[in-house]
Design a protein around this motif. Structure first.
Motif, PDB file in Angstrom:
ATOM      1  N   PHE A   1     -14.140   8.769  -7.928  1.00  0.00           N
ATOM      2  CA  PHE A   1     -14.007   8.014  -7.314  1.00  0.00           C
ATOM      3  C   PHE A   1     -14.827   6.487  -7.143  1.00  0.00           C
ATOM      4  O   PHE A   1     -14.437   5.964  -6.008  1.00  0.00           O
ATOM      5  N   VAL A   2     -16.057   6.865  -7.362  1.00  0.00           N
ATOM      6  CA  VAL A   2     -17.182   5.297  -7.033  1.00  0.00           C
ATOM      7  C   VAL A   2     -16.608   4.578  -7.393  1.00  0.00           C
ATOM      8  O   VAL A   2     -16.183   2.848  -7.067  1.00  0.00           O
ATOM      9  N   HIS A   3     -16.044   4.592  -8.937  1.00  0.00           N
ATOM     10  CA  HIS A   3     -15.429   3.379  -9.674  1.00  0.00           C
ATOM     11  C   HIS A   3     -14.439   2.865  -9.337  1.00  0.00           C
ATOM     12  O   HIS A   3     -13.869   1.814  -9.258  1.00  0.00           O
ATOM     13  N   ALA A   4     -13.000   3.703  -8.639  1.00  0.00           N
ATOM     14  CA  ALA A   4     -11.775   3.452  -8.329  1.00  0.00           C
ATOM     15  C   ALA A   4     -12.034   2.996  -7.173  1.00  0.00           C
ATOM     16  O   ALA A   4     -10.929   1.825  -6.862  1.00  0.00           O
ATOM     17  N   ALA A   5     -12.749   3.146  -6.261  1.00  0.00           N
ATOM     18  CA  ALA A   5     -13.011   2.432  -5.073  1.00  0.00           C
ATOM     19  C   ALA A   5     -13.305   0.628  -5.213  1.00  0.00           C
ATOM     20  O   ALA A   5     -12.595   0.215  -4.062  1.00  0.00           O
ATOM     21  N   ARG A   6     -14.688   0.768  -6.644  1.00  0.00           N
ATOM     22  CA  ARG A   6     -15.198  -0.243  -6.501  1.00  0.00           C
ATOM     23  C   ARG A   6     -13.412  -1.138  -6.750  1.00  0.00           C
ATOM     24  O   ARG A   6     -13.646  -2.637  -6.744  1.00  0.00           O
ATOM     25  N   GLU A   7     -13.126  -0.583  -8.024  1.00  0.00           N
ATOM     26  CA  GLU A   7     -11.671  -1.376  -8.298  1.00  0.00           C
ATOM     27  C   GLU A   7     -11.024  -2.403  -7.845  1.00  0.00           C
ATOM     28  O   GLU A   7     -10.565  -3.172  -7.686  1.00  0.00           O
ATOM     29  N   ILE A   8     -10.309  -1.208  -6.690  1.00  0.00           N
ATOM     30  CA  ILE A   8      -9.242  -1.837  -5.741  1.00  0.00           C
ATOM     31  C   ILE A   8      -9.896  -2.258  -4.362  1.00  0.00           C
ATOM     32  O   ILE A   8      -9.810  -3.128  -3.299  1.00  0.00           O
ATOM     33  N   GLY A   9     -11.410  -2.815  -4.768  1.00  0.00           N
ATOM     34  CA  GLY A   9     -11.837  -3.790  -3.644  1.00  0.00           C
ATOM     35  C   GLY A   9     -12.674  -3.042  -1.820  1.00  0.00           C
ATOM     36  O   GLY A   9     -12.386  -3.596  -1.587  1.00  0.00           O
TER      37      GLY A   9
ATOM     38  N   SER B   1      -0.325   3.508   5.043  1.00  0.00           N
ATOM     39  CA  SER B   1      -0.149   2.428   5.070  1.00  0.00           C
ATOM     40  C   SER B   1      -1.758   1.672   4.146  1.00  0.00           C
ATOM     41  O   SER B   1      -2.668   0.560   4.929  1.00  0.00           O
ATOM     42  N   LYS B   2      -2.622   2.278   3.571  1.00  0.00           N
ATOM     43  CA  LYS B   2      -3.793   2.011   3.252  1.00  0.00           C
ATOM     44  C   LYS B   2      -3.576   2.531   1.460  1.00  0.00           C
ATOM     45  O   LYS B   2      -2.771   3.659   1.397  1.00  0.00           O
ATOM     46  N   PRO B   3      -4.356   2.514   0.388  1.00  0.00           N
ATOM     47  CA  PRO B   3      -4.499   2.910  -0.217  1.00  0.00           C
ATOM     48  C   PRO B   3      -5.333   4.527  -0.485  1.00  0.00           C
ATOM     49  O   PRO B   3      -5.832   4.214   0.728  1.00  0.00           O
TER      50      PRO B   3
ATOM     51  N   LEU C   1       1.713   5.815  -9.010  1.00  0.00           N
ATOM     52  CA  LEU C   1       0.399   6.332  -9.422  1.00  0.00           C
ATOM     53  C   LEU C   1      -0.418   5.649  -8.060  1.00  0.00           C
ATOM     54  O   LEU C   1      -1.879   6.146  -8.622  1.00  0.00           O
ATOM     55  N   GLY C   2       0.723   4.677  -7.187  1.00  0.00           N
ATOM     56  CA  GLY C   2      -0.583   3.810  -6.265  1.00  0.00           C
ATOM     57  C   GLY C   2      -1.069   3.066  -6.358  1.00  0.00           C
ATOM     58  O   GLY C   2      -1.254   2.522  -7.417  1.00  0.00           O
ATOM     59  N   THR C   3      -1.985   2.431  -5.134  1.00  0.00           N
ATOM     60  CA  THR C   3      -2.875   1.198  -5.745  1.00  0.00           C
ATOM     61  C   THR C   3      -3.189   1.329  -6.414  1.00  0.00           C
ATOM     62  O   THR C   3      -3.702   0.010  -7.358  1.00  0.00           O
ATOM     63  N   LEU C   4      -4.902   1.987  -7.061  1.00  0.00           N
ATOM     64  CA  LEU C   4      -5.159   1.866  -8.194  1.00  0.00           C
ATOM     65  C   LEU C   4      -4.671   1.608  -8.981  1.00  0.00           C
ATOM     66  O   LEU C   4      -4.796   1.198 -10.164  1.00  0.00           O
ATOM     67  N   PHE C   5      -3.396   1.758 -10.150  1.00  0.00           N
ATOM     68  CA  PHE C   5      -2.737   1.965 -10.840  1.00  0.00           C
ATOM     69  C   PHE C   5      -1.975   0.528 -10.534  1.00  0.00           C
ATOM     70  O   PHE C   5      -0.751   0.456 -11.997  1.00  0.00           O
ATOM     71  N   THR C   6      -1.798  -0.756  -9.760  1.00  0.00           N
ATOM     72  CA  THR C   6      -1.191  -1.807  -9.775  1.00  0.00           C
ATOM     73  C   THR C   6      -2.227  -3.274  -9.542  1.00  0.00           C
ATOM     74  O   THR C   6      -1.112  -3.639  -9.726  1.00  0.00           O
ATOM     75  N   ARG C   7      -2.946  -2.486  -9.348  1.00  0.00           N
ATOM     76  CA  ARG C   7      -3.689  -3.717  -9.344  1.00  0.00           C
ATOM     77  C   ARG C   7      -4.407  -4.169 -10.042  1.00  0.00           C
ATOM     78  O   ARG C   7      -4.964  -3.359 -11.276  1.00  0.00           O
TER      79      ARG C   7
END
Length: 244
Positions: free
Chosen positions: A110-118, A205-207, A232-238
């Motif tokens: 969760f922490v790494h993914a939040a950083r990933e999407i900024g 309207s948000k990740p 699979l959402g924003t995490l897999f599209t950025r």
């Protein structure tokens, strides 16, 4: 072929994994081994700690070794963050030694993914009782995230969470969303979310980051793979922003 391994406690929402595998593409395989959960009790912190004990993790690793996986993720959020940031790090180090390969857990995912999407400001929608949710919030803050609000549903067993339907998940996510949150986190791997990610993000309207989604992403991160899978959402599209 990239083969990712997951240690999953009990039986609740494990069918999220073949669904995600199908969406990722034919060159990625998700291998899942069930671990013994002991007492199914979200309300008892000691029981949650025992769920992720070294003995239980070691018992599950043999099947993943035989499957030839490259990375392993302890796919249990509450069974990791209840140890606190330092304790969860030690748990992952122990798992890596047992596995002989890169390892992580859903809490760190969760922490790494939040950083990933900024994103830094997040809201939490948890199925857990309030005291357990508070421990997750503390874990996220230790990881550098700002938690703008947290909603607890008070469900005491993973088995009950596993019966939740789409509208239940949407209700939790809506209740968790608060002004100022850049993303909403749903932290229970017992919760079915893989089929609802696009709808969740459309409604809010948000990740939206969910436990089984980020667990798979974390396994891919450990294997140095990035996959574009919009379902699979924003995490897999950025494009990746950081290498955590």
């Amino acid at each position: 072929m990239t083969a990712l391994g997951f240690l999953y406690p009990g039986h609740s929402a494990e069918d999220d994994y073949p669904r995600i595998e199908q969406l990722l593409g034919s060159d990625i395989r998700l291998d899942l081994v069930h671990t013994d959960i002991g007492e199914d009790a979200h309300r008892v912190v000691d029981a949650l700690r025992e769920t992720g004990s070294a003995e239980r993790l070691a018992a599950g690793m043999e099947g993943l070794r035989l499957a030839g996986v490259e990375t392993v993720v302890w796919a249990c959020t509450s069974g990791s963050f209840v140890h606190g940031w330092q304790g969860a790090q030690e748990q992952v180090r122990t798992l890596a030694r047992l596995a002989g390969m890169p390892a992580s857990s859903t809490s760190f995912a969760f922490v790494h993914a939040a950083r990933e999407i900024g994103v830094r400001r997040v809201a939490v929608g948890a199925t857990y009782p309030e005291d357990v949710t508070t421990l997750f919030v503390e874990f996220l803050r230790a990881g550098g995230l700002e938690v703008t609000g947290a909603r607890s549903s008070g469900v005491v067993t993973a088995a009950e969470v596993g019966t939740w339907q789409e509208e239940d998940v949407l209700t939790l996510a809506r209740a968790a969303d608060v002004s100022g949150a850049e993303a909403v986190l749903l932290p229970d791997t017992a919760l079915h979310t893989a089929a609802h990610l696009q709808l969740l993000e459309k409604v809010l309207s948000k990740p939206v980051l969910t436990a089984n989604q980020v667990s798979v992403w974390e396994g891919l991160r450990l294997a140095d793979r990035r996959v574009n899978a919009p379902a699979l959402g924003t995490l897999f599209t950025r494009h990746p922003l950081v290498q955590a």
